[in-house]
Design a protein around this motif. Sequence first.
Motif, mmCIF file in Angstrom:
data_model
loop_
_atom_site.group_PDB
_atom_site.id
_atom_site.type_symbol
_atom_site.label_atom_id
_atom_site.label_comp_id
_atom_site.label_asym_id
_atom_site.label_seq_id
_atom_site.Cartn_x
_atom_site.Cartn_y
_atom_site.Cartn_z
ATOM 1 N N CYS A 170 0.690 -1.261 -0.048
ATOM 2 C CA CYS A 170 0.028 -0.009 0.071
ATOM 3 C C CYS A 170 0.743 1.337 0.072
ATOM 4 N N ARG A 171 1.976 1.269 0.486
ATOM 5 C CA ARG A 171 2.933 2.554 0.806
ATOM 6 C C ARG A 171 4.089 2.527 -0.269
ATOM 7 N N ARG A 172 4.363 1.359 -0.771
ATOM 8 C CA ARG A 172 5.385 1.162 -1.698
ATOM 9 C C ARG A 172 5.219 0.830 -3.128
ATOM 10 N N ARG A 173 4.849 -0.553 -3.485
ATOM 11 C CA ARG A 173 4.680 -0.778 -4.600
ATOM 12 C C ARG A 173 3.647 -0.277 -5.445
ATOM 13 N N GLY B 54 4.306 1.964 -8.475
ATOM 14 C CA GLY B 54 3.992 1.235 -9.729
ATOM 15 C C GLY B 54 2.984 2.447 -10.593
ATOM 16 N N VAL B 55 2.014 2.816 -9.816
ATOM 17 C CA VAL B 55 0.839 3.496 -10.689
ATOM 18 C C VAL B 55 1.706 5.001 -11.036
ATOM 19 N N LEU B 56 2.555 5.725 -10.297
ATOM 20 C CA LEU B 56 3.078 6.788 -10.772
ATOM 21 C C LEU B 56 4.238 6.501 -12.085
ATOM 22 N N GLY C 273 4.300 7.761 -16.103
ATOM 23 C CA GLY C 273 5.264 8.148 -17.009
ATOM 24 C C GLY C 273 6.065 9.770 -16.442
ATOM 25 N N ARG C 274 6.301 10.060 -17.292
ATOM 26 C CA ARG C 274 7.208 11.513 -17.015
ATOM 27 C C ARG C 274 6.368 12.495 -16.332
ATOM 28 N N PRO C 275 5.020 12.849 -16.626
ATOM 29 C CA PRO C 275 4.417 13.991 -15.761
ATOM 30 C C PRO C 275 4.330 13.690 -14.487
ATOM 31 N N ALA C 276 4.438 12.181 -13.962
ATOM 32 C CA ALA C 276 4.342 12.061 -12.491
ATOM 33 C C ALA C 276 5.429 11.710 -11.819
ATOM 34 N N GLU C 277 6.645 12.242 -12.374
ATOM 35 C CA GLU C 277 7.911 11.931 -11.509
ATOM 36 C C GLU C 277 7.979 12.875 -10.547
ATOM 37 N N PRO C 278 7.430 14.206 -10.606
ATOM 38 C CA PRO C 278 7.848 15.121 -9.461
ATOM 39 C C PRO C 278 7.082 14.540 -8.216
ATOM 40 N N ALA D 194 6.091 11.295 -7.835
ATOM 41 C CA ALA D 194 6.818 10.005 -7.543
ATOM 42 C C ALA D 194 7.821 10.554 -6.281
ATOM 43 N N ARG D 195 8.788 11.531 -6.671
ATOM 44 C CA ARG D 195 9.903 11.905 -6.269
ATOM 45 C C ARG D 195 9.547 12.427 -4.440
ATOM 46 N N ARG D 196 8.093 13.177 -4.314
ATOM 47 C CA ARG D 196 7.841 13.630 -3.381
ATOM 48 C C ARG D 196 7.306 12.470 -2.496
ATOM 49 N N TRP D 197 6.587 11.366 -2.926
ATOM 50 C CA TRP D 197 6.037 10.334 -2.575
ATOM 51 C C TRP D 197 7.155 9.471 -1.841
ATOM 52 N N ARG D 198 8.421 9.423 -2.583
ATOM 53 C CA ARG D 198 9.555 8.710 -2.110
ATOM 54 C C ARG D 198 10.089 9.328 -0.827
ATOM 55 N N ARG D 199 10.250 10.601 -0.766
ATOM 56 C CA ARG D 199 10.726 11.786 0.212
ATOM 57 C C ARG D 199 9.693 11.615 1.552
ATOM 58 N N SER D 200 8.340 11.734 1.257
ATOM 59 C CA SER D 200 7.671 11.813 2.491
ATOM 60 C C SER D 200 7.059 10.478 3.064
ATOM 61 N N VAL D 201 6.954 9.574 2.173
ATOM 62 C CA VAL D 201 6.209 8.325 2.518
ATOM 63 C C VAL D 201 7.564 7.028 2.630
ATOM 64 N N VAL D 202 8.192 6.889 1.486
ATOM 65 C CA VAL D 202 9.172 5.793 1.773
ATOM 66 C C VAL D 202 10.397 5.980 2.402
#
Length: 170
Positions: free
Chosen positions: A70-73, A77-79, A83-88, A90-98
Amino acid sequence: MKLLYLAPLASRPGAAAAETRLAAEDGHRVLLLAEGGPKWEGRDLDPRIETVWLDTFSMNAAEPLLISLCRRRIPLGVLRRLGRPAEPLARRWRRSVVKPLDRDLSRRTAAMREAHRLARIGDTVREFAPDLLVLGEGAAIELGVHFVPELLDHRPETVTAYAYERGAAA
């Protein structure tokens, strides 16, 4: 004389190999209690030396599957699929959740390894009942706080040292 050489992180494997070999040459029964692994490659331990490998670095805390999904995969995976528009995002998700999940996993792994290391050392010290205890590195001294007082209560004649030297135990 029974000598227990403690090297829980194997930060000085060359010194441990040399000092235990010297102690075995002096006729002592030597038990080396150390972290195993690649640090010992190329270090020829004397065959008379008994070894107990801690192998704590092979232990890792497990993350619950539901949290991993629920918090990683799934979110990443959806982000990734977007593709490219969702990269920012995804970075924010990695920083704040992962990242916090990784830190928590790291803390739990360190605590599990420390508990395993302490239990294994304490059991070995009680079973072996050394006459000479060599705390061969800084980590051994830090861990000694947990088991040396009990050892000295039961065996006050036990000598402790940082390194093995000929004649030091006499």
